[in-house]
Design a protein around this motif. Structure first.
Motif, mmCIF file in Angstrom:
data_model
loop_
_atom_site.group_PDB
_atom_site.id
_atom_site.type_symbol
_atom_site.label_atom_id
_atom_site.label_comp_id
_atom_site.label_asym_id
_atom_site.label_seq_id
_atom_site.Cartn_x
_atom_site.Cartn_y
_atom_site.Cartn_z
ATOM 1 N N LEU A 202 0.891 -1.248 -0.105
ATOM 2 C CA LEU A 202 -0.099 0.029 -0.046
ATOM 3 C C LEU A 202 0.675 1.239 0.160
ATOM 4 O O LEU A 202 1.651 1.311 1.112
ATOM 5 C CB LEU A 202 -0.938 -0.059 1.172
ATOM 6 N N LEU A 203 0.915 2.189 -1.034
ATOM 7 C CA LEU A 203 1.624 3.388 -1.207
ATOM 8 C C LEU A 203 0.747 4.373 -1.242
ATOM 9 O O LEU A 203 -0.348 4.543 -1.539
ATOM 10 C CB LEU A 203 2.211 3.200 -2.490
ATOM 11 N N ASP A 204 1.567 5.459 -0.580
ATOM 12 C CA ASP A 204 1.065 6.668 -0.773
ATOM 13 C C ASP A 204 2.110 8.019 -0.230
ATOM 14 O O ASP A 204 2.730 7.515 0.447
ATOM 15 C CB ASP A 204 -0.315 6.898 0.272
ATOM 16 N N VAL A 205 1.901 8.944 -0.881
ATOM 17 C CA VAL A 205 2.862 10.100 -0.497
ATOM 18 C C VAL A 205 2.519 10.741 0.520
ATOM 19 O O VAL A 205 3.263 11.463 1.078
ATOM 20 C CB VAL A 205 2.919 11.118 -1.595
ATOM 21 N N ALA A 206 1.462 10.550 1.332
ATOM 22 C CA ALA A 206 1.079 11.142 2.583
ATOM 23 C C ALA A 206 1.729 10.651 3.474
ATOM 24 O O ALA A 206 2.524 9.429 3.442
ATOM 25 C CB ALA A 206 -0.383 10.911 2.712
ATOM 26 N N ASP A 207 1.800 11.052 4.762
ATOM 27 C CA ASP A 207 2.667 10.502 5.950
ATOM 28 C C ASP A 207 1.983 9.732 6.639
ATOM 29 O O ASP A 207 2.561 8.829 7.517
ATOM 30 C CB ASP A 207 3.081 11.614 6.837
ATOM 31 N N GLY A 235 4.785 7.727 2.196
ATOM 32 C CA GLY A 235 5.900 8.904 1.469
ATOM 33 C C GLY A 235 6.510 8.212 0.382
ATOM 34 O O GLY A 235 7.508 8.597 -0.263
ATOM 35 N N THR A 236 6.069 7.202 -0.256
ATOM 36 C CA THR A 236 6.367 6.578 -1.498
ATOM 37 C C THR A 236 4.993 6.441 -2.393
ATOM 38 O O THR A 236 4.243 6.171 -2.161
ATOM 39 C CB THR A 236 6.888 5.191 -0.965
ATOM 40 N N SER A 237 5.596 6.575 -3.693
ATOM 41 C CA SER A 237 4.634 6.553 -4.889
ATOM 42 C C SER A 237 5.243 5.611 -6.124
ATOM 43 O O SER A 237 6.318 5.113 -5.763
ATOM 44 C CB SER A 237 4.091 7.664 -5.404
ATOM 45 N N GLY A 245 6.653 -4.817 -13.814
ATOM 46 C CA GLY A 245 6.560 -4.220 -12.615
ATOM 47 C C GLY A 245 6.486 -2.755 -12.594
ATOM 48 O O GLY A 245 5.992 -2.268 -13.436
ATOM 49 N N VAL A 246 6.669 -2.159 -11.115
ATOM 50 C CA VAL A 246 6.827 -0.725 -11.125
ATOM 51 C C VAL A 246 7.919 -0.312 -10.520
ATOM 52 O O VAL A 246 8.674 -0.735 -9.754
ATOM 53 C CB VAL A 246 5.650 -0.409 -10.296
ATOM 54 N N LEU A 247 8.224 0.897 -10.753
ATOM 55 C CA LEU A 247 9.602 1.562 -10.365
ATOM 56 C C LEU A 247 8.971 2.600 -9.349
ATOM 57 O O LEU A 247 8.351 3.674 -9.761
ATOM 58 C CB LEU A 247 10.243 2.269 -11.372
ATOM 59 N N LEU A 248 9.499 2.555 -8.006
ATOM 60 C CA LEU A 248 8.853 3.426 -6.991
ATOM 61 C C LEU A 248 9.953 4.828 -6.915
ATOM 62 O O LEU A 248 10.845 4.768 -7.493
ATOM 63 C CB LEU A 248 9.113 2.695 -5.649
ATOM 64 N N THR A 249 9.459 5.697 -6.205
ATOM 65 C CA THR A 249 10.083 7.108 -6.193
ATOM 66 C C THR A 249 11.131 6.885 -5.242
ATOM 67 O O THR A 249 11.917 7.821 -5.354
ATOM 68 C CB THR A 249 8.965 8.247 -5.488
ATOM 69 N N ASP A 250 11.357 6.032 -4.336
ATOM 70 C CA ASP A 250 12.636 5.635 -3.693
ATOM 71 C C ASP A 250 13.827 5.032 -4.513
ATOM 72 O O ASP A 250 14.651 4.628 -3.869
ATOM 73 C CB ASP A 250 12.163 5.140 -2.414
ATOM 74 N N GLY A 251 13.360 4.597 -5.548
ATOM 75 C CA GLY A 251 14.409 3.854 -6.642
ATOM 76 C C GLY A 251 14.119 2.393 -6.646
ATOM 77 O O GLY A 251 14.822 1.547 -7.478
ATOM 78 N N GLU A 252 13.436 1.746 -5.542
ATOM 79 C CA GLU A 252 13.247 0.607 -5.790
ATOM 80 C C GLU A 252 12.388 -0.036 -7.040
ATOM 81 O O GLU A 252 11.287 0.585 -7.292
ATOM 82 C CB GLU A 252 12.709 -0.169 -4.372
#
Length: 523
Positions: A202-207, A235-237, A245-252
């Motif tokens: 479960l991802l979201d840019v919210a805290d 904090g991740t989207s 697959g998907v590339l996350l904003t943290d680089g993973e």
């Protein structure tokens, strides 16, 4: 003297209640017409339970013609509104056009999936706003788990049983919570390879999860999700989505075949096509839900920016609770404009919120009292039973059966991946090969209107649309359908001009975003 004509566009929470209330208030003194693409009202809050196999699909639908006496139902989707001519133009379920004349118009067109210029999302993600999308997700999750259980490649099996949900609001939180229970139940009957289990992210840019709700509710939901094994990442989207697959904003990079898009909604493009003052795509109305300067035009629900009299200077949020209450208010004001009763301003008082987390778990704060666990679960289900305009006994019966019997995890094959695209103004409808606004029919498949497949053409076994003359395949292909073909669904209406223009602007933004470095965040 002829009776006044009232046309209601859309049968969501606001439109359905407006039609029901007007039917009672006018008492045969007005002709009420309800224009909607489907013949049912959809109770959206229980949609995650459909995707998880708890409720049968028809349980969350309520027949419009069966529950709205003295209301004429017209099946179709509004293409445009002529404000000066007081007419609504629409396209019927078989592609035929039509026109409705009105003396009072109530715009309750609702909302559609919110899109962001993130590469690959429109092609590889699916929304969760409609019954077809819920049915597709249930089939897709079941298929991925079955293929993972029978597969020989550990990396591919791990990708198949990884499910990424973007958006930790109401919908995303409930989808992830129910999804983890659903896949865990399947694994108990069909074990995966040693050391492997279903993984929901479960991802979201919210805290925090449920950022729009009370912090105690969010904390309860977060604890339940993590205890259940959901990988909650705030904090991740998603930065980019591909088939693998998907590339996350943290680089993973997360290998997966499943991306569920729950980042929120946007108003139906029909509101913007009226060229009237808007607030973030929503039609500006006064506290009486009437459009200033247009005595015959009213709006409510997600399509309307309604002043919040409890918080001066702000507008009510786009929630089912507000839409349901506004439907009643707008009905009274429409009737008052015809000399039946008095006008009333829209005011609301928070009665609390409920979040269904699956099983016996939930988070709730009725009348400000914070509840969790079994007590919250009982309050949540009681609230839904009270709020549903029909099917209460059937819903309660399904809950009882789910408590004592194992769930039936089978693929119905009713909805295909490419038939429920994320980028659509009509999530309640599915595409059909060869239909209006649809994709080319698969080679060897029975074509609409009796058309014949080309002689000598080999029918592919993937159940996908054939390549066109330009050699380009449909962008919404389901690569897993090579072993699991699915039949096509109902007709998809032609796109509205406003929708085509909006899509063109979105494609320009998406193209520009691929040349920029950095991350893309959503709310």
């Amino acid at each position: 003297m002829s009776r006044p004509r009232i046309v209601i566009v859309g049968a969501g929470f606001a439109g359905y209640r407006a039609a029901r209330t007007l039917s009672r208030l006018t008492r045969h003194q007005a002709d009420i017409t309800l224009l909607n693409p489907t013949d049912y009202f959809l109770y959206l809050p229980l949609l995650p339970q459909v995707a998880a196999g708890i409720l049968e699909p028809r349980r969350v639908t309520v027949s419009l013609s069966g529950t709205l006496p003295h209301v004429r139902l017209v099946l179709g989707e509004a293409d445009g509104i002529d404000l000066d001519g007081r007419t609504v133009h629409y396209t019927g379920p078989e592609g035929e056009g039509g026109t409705l004349s009105y003396d009072r118009l109530v715009l309750t067109a609702g909302s559609v999936n919110k899109l962001l210029p993130i590469p690959g999302v429109a092609e590889h993600a699916h929304g969760f706003r409609s019954l077809p999308e819920a049915l597709y997700l249930r089939d897709h999750v079941t298929r991925q788990m079955e293929l993972a259980a029978a597969g020989d490649d550990p990396a591919l099996c791990r990708a198949r049983c990884t499910f990424v949900v973007v958006g930790a609001g109401y919908t995303g939180t409930e989808v992830a919570a129910h999804g983890q229970l659903f896949t865990d139940a399947q694994v108990r009957r069909h074990p995966l390879r040693a050391g492997m289990r279903p993984r929901w992210m479960l991802l979201d840019v919210a805290d925090r999860v449920l950022p729009e709700l009370d912090e105690r509710l969010a904390r309860t939901a977060d604890e339940v999700l993590r205890q259940r094994g959901v990988d909650v990442r705030m904090g991740t989207s998603v930065k980019e989505a591909t088939h693998d697959g998907v590339l996350l904003t943290d680089g993973e990079t997360v290998p997966t075949r499943s991306l569920v898009w729950c980042v929120g909604v946007r108003p139906d493009p029909l509101a913007a096509s009226l060229e009237l003052p808007l607030e973030r795509g929503r039609l500006l109305v006064d506290p009486h839900l009437q459009v200033p300067g247009r005595a015959e035009l009213f709006a409510a629900g997600d399509a309307a920016a309604v002043p919040d009299l409890e918080k001066p200077g702000s507008y009510t949020p786009m929630t089912a609770q507000h839409a349901w209450r506004q439907g009643r208010t707008v009905a009274h004001n429409v009737a008052a404009s015809l000399g039946m009763g008095e006008r009333r301003a829209y005011r609301h008082r928070d009665l609390g919120f409920v979040v269904d987390l699956g099983g016996v778990k939930a988070a709730a704060n009725p009348l400000g009292v914070h509840l969790s666990g079994v007590a919250a679960g009982a309050v949540t289900r009681g609230y839904h039973l009270a709020a549903m305009p029909g099917n209460r006994v059937r819903v309660a019966a399904d809950w009882v059966l789910d408590a004592v019997l194992p769930r039936q995890a089978v693929q119905l094959g009713l909805v295909r991946s490419w038939s429920v695209p994320l980028d659509t103004a009509s999530p309640e409808l599915v595409r059909m090969p060869g239909g209006p606004g649809g994709t080319p029919a698969p080679d060897g498949a029975e074509a609409p209107d009796g058309a014949e497949a080309q002689d000598g053409a080999d029918a592919p076994d993937d159940g996908q649309p054939a390549k066109g003359d330009a050699g380009e395949s449909d962008p919404m292909r389901d690569p897993d359908a090579v072993k699991h073909p699915e039949p096509p669904g109902p007709v998809k209406r032609p796109e509205r001009p406003a929708q085509r223009e909006e899509k063109a602007q979105h494609r320009k933004k998406s193209t520009a975003s691929t040349s920029r470095k950095g991350t893309h965040e959503h709310r």
